[in-house]
Design a protein around this motif. Structure first.
Motif, short mmCIF file in Angstrom:
data_model
loop_
_atom_site.label_atom_id
_atom_site.label_comp_id
_atom_site.label_asym_id
_atom_site.label_seq_id
_atom_site.Cartn_x
_atom_site.Cartn_y
_atom_site.Cartn_z
N ASP A 35 29.55 122.40 62.91
CA ASP A 35 29.23 121.16 63.61
C ASP A 35 28.22 121.53 64.69
OD1 ASP A 35 29.14 118.97 65.29
OD2 ASP A 35 31.19 119.20 66.02
N THR A 36 27.02 121.00 64.61
CA THR A 36 25.95 121.43 65.53
C THR A 36 26.01 120.75 66.90
OG1 THR A 36 24.47 119.78 64.53
CG2 THR A 36 24.35 122.04 63.69
N SER A 37 27.14 120.15 67.22
CA SER A 37 27.30 119.55 68.55
C SER A 37 28.53 120.14 69.23
CB SER A 37 27.45 118.03 68.44
OG SER A 37 28.59 117.69 67.67
N PHE A 38 28.69 121.46 69.12
CA PHE A 38 29.89 122.13 69.60
C PHE A 38 29.54 123.34 70.47
CE2 PHE A 38 34.21 124.01 68.86
CZ PHE A 38 34.94 122.89 69.19
N PRO A 39 28.82 123.11 71.58
CA PRO A 39 28.49 124.21 72.47
C PRO A 39 29.73 124.73 73.19
CG PRO A 39 27.92 122.13 73.51
CD PRO A 39 28.34 121.80 72.10
N PRO A 40 29.82 126.03 73.46
CA PRO A 40 28.78 127.05 73.24
C PRO A 40 28.94 127.80 71.91
CG PRO A 40 30.52 128.01 74.54
CD PRO A 40 30.94 126.58 74.25
N MET A 41 29.77 127.28 71.00
CA MET A 41 30.04 128.00 69.76
C MET A 41 28.90 127.86 68.76
SD MET A 41 32.74 128.98 71.11
CE MET A 41 33.31 130.09 69.83
N GLY A 42 28.45 126.62 68.54
CA GLY A 42 27.32 126.37 67.65
C GLY A 42 26.74 125.01 67.97
N PHE A 43 25.45 124.96 68.27
CA PHE A 43 24.84 123.70 68.69
C PHE A 43 23.32 123.81 68.55
CE2 PHE A 43 24.97 126.53 72.26
CZ PHE A 43 23.85 126.28 73.02
N ILE A 44 22.64 122.67 68.70
CA ILE A 44 21.18 122.65 68.68
C ILE A 44 20.68 122.76 70.12
CG2 ILE A 44 19.13 121.32 68.06
CD1 ILE A 44 20.79 119.98 65.88
N ASP A 45 19.91 123.80 70.41
CA ASP A 45 19.48 124.05 71.78
C ASP A 45 18.20 123.29 72.13
OD1 ASP A 45 17.35 125.46 70.64
OD2 ASP A 45 18.14 127.44 71.18
N GLU A 46 17.67 123.58 73.32
CA GLU A 46 16.49 122.85 73.79
C GLU A 46 15.25 123.14 72.96
OE1 GLU A 46 16.89 126.72 76.04
OE2 GLU A 46 18.21 125.07 75.44
N ASN A 47 15.27 124.20 72.18
CA ASN A 47 14.16 124.52 71.29
C ASN A 47 14.35 123.96 69.88
OD1 ASN A 47 12.78 126.11 73.28
ND2 ASN A 47 14.24 127.76 72.88
N ASN A 48 15.37 123.11 69.74
CA ASN A 48 15.68 122.48 68.45
C ASN A 48 16.12 123.52 67.41
OD1 ASN A 48 16.07 119.96 67.26
ND2 ASN A 48 14.18 120.12 66.09
N GLU A 49 16.75 124.58 67.89
CA GLU A 49 17.26 125.63 67.01
C GLU A 49 18.77 125.71 67.12
OE1 GLU A 49 15.37 129.23 68.19
OE2 GLU A 49 13.38 128.65 67.47
N ILE A 50 19.42 126.12 66.04
CA ILE A 50 20.86 126.31 66.07
C ILE A 50 21.17 127.60 66.81
CG2 ILE A 50 22.91 126.73 64.69
CD1 ILE A 50 21.79 124.91 62.56
N ALA A 51 21.99 127.49 67.85
CA ALA A 51 22.31 128.63 68.70
C ALA A 51 23.79 128.60 69.02
CB ALA A 51 21.48 128.57 69.98
N GLY A 52 24.26 129.62 69.74
CA GLY A 52 25.64 129.63 70.18
C GLY A 52 26.30 130.98 70.01
N PHE A 53 27.48 131.12 70.60
CA PHE A 53 28.23 132.37 70.50
C PHE A 53 28.52 132.73 69.05
CE2 PHE A 53 32.40 134.39 69.99
CZ PHE A 53 32.18 135.59 70.67
N ASP A 54 29.08 131.78 68.29
CA ASP A 54 29.41 132.07 66.90
C ASP A 54 28.17 132.43 66.09
OD1 ASP A 54 32.14 131.76 67.11
OD2 ASP A 54 32.12 129.65 66.59
N ILE A 55 27.07 131.79 66.39
CA ILE A 55 25.83 132.05 65.65
C ILE A 55 25.32 133.46 65.94
CG2 ILE A 55 23.48 131.27 65.21
CD1 ILE A 55 25.78 129.34 64.37
#
Length: 257
Positions: A35-55
């Protein structure tokens, strides 16, 4: 390592968010459902990239296993079907290990401890779960928070309504404008969102339930699970996992053995 699934990765209108992960399917693809709206595990960052701890952890695991990481956004309330049909290789996104999920999937060992909590406006009068009689509580549809509410019958029965949302961010936005009185969600996610957004929220001291995060694989896929678990243990031992945790949480809060 052999190919574990035969899923086809389809580029859609969301193609730009995959810049942080591999874009093309290969024989050694590792498809991570999230789920790309679950920071800080996995989310879309300010650069429009998928980021996060799990990633970050998954990238390192795939690098060591010579696998190509593909991050595939999924509808969270359909996650079990995505895994069972082979569209993804795992669910790795702050995924709570519940008895029902442990029965339906093959899990890694826990890697983070967490809890389901209740978020309210900082200046609200609510202090305990008992204060919500006749009030409304928002929750992400298909989340472990939704299950935690059901498993806390005194709290659930006292509410006038449990309002489902597609994602936690939308629920918190509704809380901010008074659409609901509270939102139930993961402590790690709630704490991160409050700290990074500066929003006028606080977390109740009384929790709904303690829990642990794990990685869910298709039932019976012990080969892939064991390979990932072994790599995580190696990363814990050599300090790599701790360094990633410090990046996102300020200290090593992982519980990998």
């Amino acid at each position: 390592m052999k190919r574990f699934v035969k899923a086809v990765f389809i580029l859609t209108a969301m193609v730009s968010v995959f810049a942080g992960c591999a874009k093309e399917k290969s024989d050694n693809t590792f498809v991570l459902g999230l789920d790309t709206s679950f920071p800080p595990m996995g989310f879309i960052d300010e650069n429009n990239e998928i980021a996060g701890f799990d990633i970050d952890v998954a990238k390192e695991v795939c690098s060591r296993l010579n696998l190509e990481l593909v991050c595939q956004p999924i509808s969270w309330d359909a996650k079990e079907q995505e895994l069972a049909t082979g569209n993804i290789d795992c669910i790795w996104n702050g995924f709570t290990m519940t008895p029902e999920r442990l029965e339906a999937m093959t899990f890694s060992e826990p890697y983070l401890e967490n809890a389901q909590v209740v978020v309210v406006l900082a200046d609200s009068p609510y202090q305990t779960l008992a204060d919500f009689a006749g009030k409304t509580c928002g929750v992400q549809e298909g989340s472990s928070a939704q299950e935690a509410i059901r498993n806390t019958p005194d709290f659930a029965d006292s509410l006038s309504e449990v309002v489902p949302y597609k994602e936690n961010l939308t629920a918190l936005m509704d809380l901010e404008v008074g659409g609901v009185d509270a939102v139930a969600m993961d402590f790690i996610v709630a704490n991160y969102m409050i700290k990074t957004s500066g929003k006028n929220f606080r977390i109740l001291d009384e929790h709904l339930s303690p829990e642990e995060y794990g990685i869910g694989f298709k039932k019976g896929n012990t080969e892939l699970r064991d390979a990932v678990q072994k790599t995580l243990s190696e990363m814990k031992a050599d300090g790599t996992l701790g360094a990633i945790s410090e990046k996102w949480f300020g200290s090593d809060i992982t519980v990998v053995k």
